[in-house]
Design a protein around this motif. Structure first.
Motif, short mmCIF file in Angstrom:
data_model
loop_
_atom_site.label_atom_id
_atom_site.label_comp_id
_atom_site.label_asym_id
_atom_site.label_seq_id
_atom_site.Cartn_x
_atom_site.Cartn_y
_atom_site.Cartn_z
N TRP A 1 0.83 -1.20 0.00
CA TRP A 1 0.00 0.00 0.00
C TRP A 1 0.87 1.25 0.00
N ILE A 2 1.94 1.24 0.80
CA ILE A 2 2.85 2.38 0.84
C ILE A 2 3.48 2.60 -0.53
N LYS A 3 3.84 1.52 -1.22
CA LYS A 3 4.41 1.65 -2.56
C LYS A 3 3.38 2.15 -3.57
N ALA A 4 2.12 1.80 -3.34
CA ALA A 4 1.08 2.14 -4.31
C ALA A 4 0.65 3.60 -4.24
N VAL A 5 0.82 4.26 -3.10
CA VAL A 5 0.34 5.64 -2.95
C VAL A 5 0.98 6.58 -3.96
N PRO A 6 2.32 6.59 -4.16
CA PRO A 6 2.88 7.48 -5.19
C PRO A 6 2.44 7.10 -6.60
N LEU A 7 2.21 5.81 -6.85
CA LEU A 7 1.72 5.41 -8.17
C LEU A 7 0.30 5.90 -8.39
N LEU A 8 -0.53 5.80 -7.36
CA LEU A 8 -1.90 6.29 -7.48
C LEU A 8 -1.93 7.81 -7.65
N SER A 9 -0.95 8.48 -7.08
CA SER A 9 -0.90 9.94 -7.22
C SER A 9 -0.67 10.36 -8.65
N ALA A 10 -0.04 9.49 -9.44
CA ALA A 10 0.23 9.82 -10.84
C ALA A 10 -0.91 9.43 -11.77
N VAL A 11 -1.95 8.81 -11.24
CA VAL A 11 -3.08 8.39 -12.05
C VAL A 11 -4.03 9.56 -12.25
N PRO A 12 -4.40 9.88 -13.48
CA PRO A 12 -5.39 10.96 -13.69
C PRO A 12 -6.73 10.59 -13.06
N SER A 13 -7.37 11.56 -12.44
CA SER A 13 -8.67 11.36 -11.79
C SER A 13 -8.59 10.24 -10.76
N ALA A 14 -7.53 10.22 -9.97
CA ALA A 14 -7.37 9.20 -8.94
C ALA A 14 -8.40 9.41 -7.83
N PRO A 15 -8.84 8.33 -7.17
CA PRO A 15 -9.80 8.48 -6.08
C PRO A 15 -9.15 9.08 -4.84
N GLN A 16 -9.98 9.58 -3.94
CA GLN A 16 -9.50 10.00 -2.64
C GLN A 16 -9.05 8.76 -1.86
N LEU A 17 -7.99 8.89 -1.10
CA LEU A 17 -7.41 7.75 -0.39
C LEU A 17 -7.65 7.89 1.11
N ALA A 18 -7.97 6.77 1.73
CA ALA A 18 -8.18 6.72 3.18
C ALA A 18 -7.68 5.39 3.70
N ARG A 19 -7.43 5.36 4.98
CA ARG A 19 -6.90 4.15 5.63
C ARG A 19 -7.69 3.90 6.91
N LEU A 20 -8.12 2.66 7.10
CA LEU A 20 -8.88 2.28 8.29
C LEU A 20 -8.14 1.16 9.00
N ASP A 21 -7.65 1.45 10.19
CA ASP A 21 -6.91 0.48 11.00
C ASP A 21 -7.89 -0.20 11.95
N CYS A 22 -8.21 -1.45 11.68
CA CYS A 22 -9.18 -2.18 12.51
C CYS A 22 -8.63 -2.51 13.88
N GLU A 23 -7.32 -2.40 14.06
CA GLU A 23 -6.73 -2.63 15.39
C GLU A 23 -6.99 -1.43 16.30
N LYS A 24 -6.97 -0.22 15.71
CA LYS A 24 -7.22 0.99 16.48
C LYS A 24 -8.68 1.41 16.46
N GLU A 25 -9.40 1.06 15.41
CA GLU A 25 -10.80 1.44 15.27
C GLU A 25 -11.67 0.19 15.05
N PRO A 26 -11.70 -0.73 16.02
CA PRO A 26 -12.50 -1.95 15.82
C PRO A 26 -13.99 -1.67 15.77
N GLN A 27 -14.45 -0.62 16.45
CA GLN A 27 -15.88 -0.32 16.44
C GLN A 27 -16.35 0.06 15.04
#
Length: 276
Positions: free
Chosen positions: A119-145
């Motif tokens: 995922w870390i490697k993919a973020v700069p690649l996604l940044s170069a994609v035209p009309s890339a989606p907004q990116l978010a991260r959900l850590d189920c260890e910290k936000e299990p609810q």
């Protein structure tokens, strides 16, 4: 005098010996020129193929001055403010969100490390994609609810298409895809393919069930996060405490069913009368 022809031939022989290194150097220069030209052609072909497919070349994405997309960490407190459609007066359209879910030893059994690295490697690649989606991260260890409220597992991608409100203030249904990832073979290109290959979703059905983040029963009634807390409470409860609770409940229930019943059957039999 007989040695005169030999002496006269010595300068020509020396010149011939000097021309051999020059010939070798010329061959080396020619080979270097051909190699450089071939390299440029291959690079141009790779760039053209990458542009045609919509997938950025990693070398160009790393070398280019592309502003890296911001990855927002989702929590149970901020997800409604972060992931909301634009204003009704904005131009019509859909805002795409790509949410990467991960976890730790308890929620992912320690098997999300490879997915995190890719995922870390993919973020700069996604940044170069035209009309890339907004990116978010959900850590189920910290936000299990929040993960429990959405029924999300790790590692996975939740691809959300948020529609903008209509002029009459009504909001169309939100399209959500739950896309599980292979923990052992996931790569950065998999994340890029999800964002670039729209045909990727044609073989999948959008989720419309109980755990829908925006249009499900829990989300509509405002019980998503409370439900997540309940599931989280059961998950952290010791097994012995759960067994004691079940045993106490079953005994109480059975004692009420097996208690004394009213009526004639519950009264003791009257003693027999004395005969005259």
């Amino acid at each position: 005098m007989r040695f005169a022809p030999v002496v006269l031939a010595l300068p020509a022989m020396a010149a011939a010996q000097q021309q051999v290194p020059l010939l070798e150097q010329a061959k080396g220069w020619l080979n270097n020129f051909i190699g450089a030209a071939t390299s440029n052609v291959n690079s141009a072909s790779s760039a053209a193929a990458s542009a045609a497919s919509g997938v950025p070349n990693p070398a160009y994405a790393a070398a280019g001055k592309v502003q890296q997309l911001t990855v927002t960490d989702l929590t149970k407190e901020n997800y409604l403010q972060v992931m909301k459609p634009g204003a009704a007066t904005a131009s019509p359209g859909i805002e795409d969100w790509m949410v990467y879910t991960t976890g730790g030893n308890r929620t992912c059994f320690g098997m999300c490390n490879r997915a995190d690295e890719e995922w870390i490697k993919a973020v700069p690649l996604l940044s170069a994609v035209p009309s890339a989606p907004q990116l978010a991260r959900l850590d189920c260890e910290k936000e299990p609810q929040l993960c429990n409220a959405w029924g999300a597992g790790a590692p996975s991608v939740i691809y959300i298409q948020l529609p903008q409100p209509l002029p009459d203030q009504t909001t169309p249904a939100t399209t959500v895809y739950f896309l599980p990832l292979n923990r052992t073979t996931v790569s950065a290109q998999d994340f890029v393919s999800i964002a670039t290959e729209k045909a990727f979703f044609k073989e999948r059905t959008p989720y419309e069930g109980f755990f829908h983040p925006f249009d499900g029963i829990l989300a509509k009634t405002g019980l998503a996060i409370p439900f997540g807390w309940v599931v989280y409470g059961f998950s952290v409860m010791p097994s012995w405490a759960l067994m004691i609770g079940i045993s106490f409940f079953s005994r109480t229930f059975m004692s009420k069913r097996m208690g004394p019943q009213g009526g004639a059957a519950a009264r003791p039999a009257a003693p027999a009368g004395r005969t005259q």
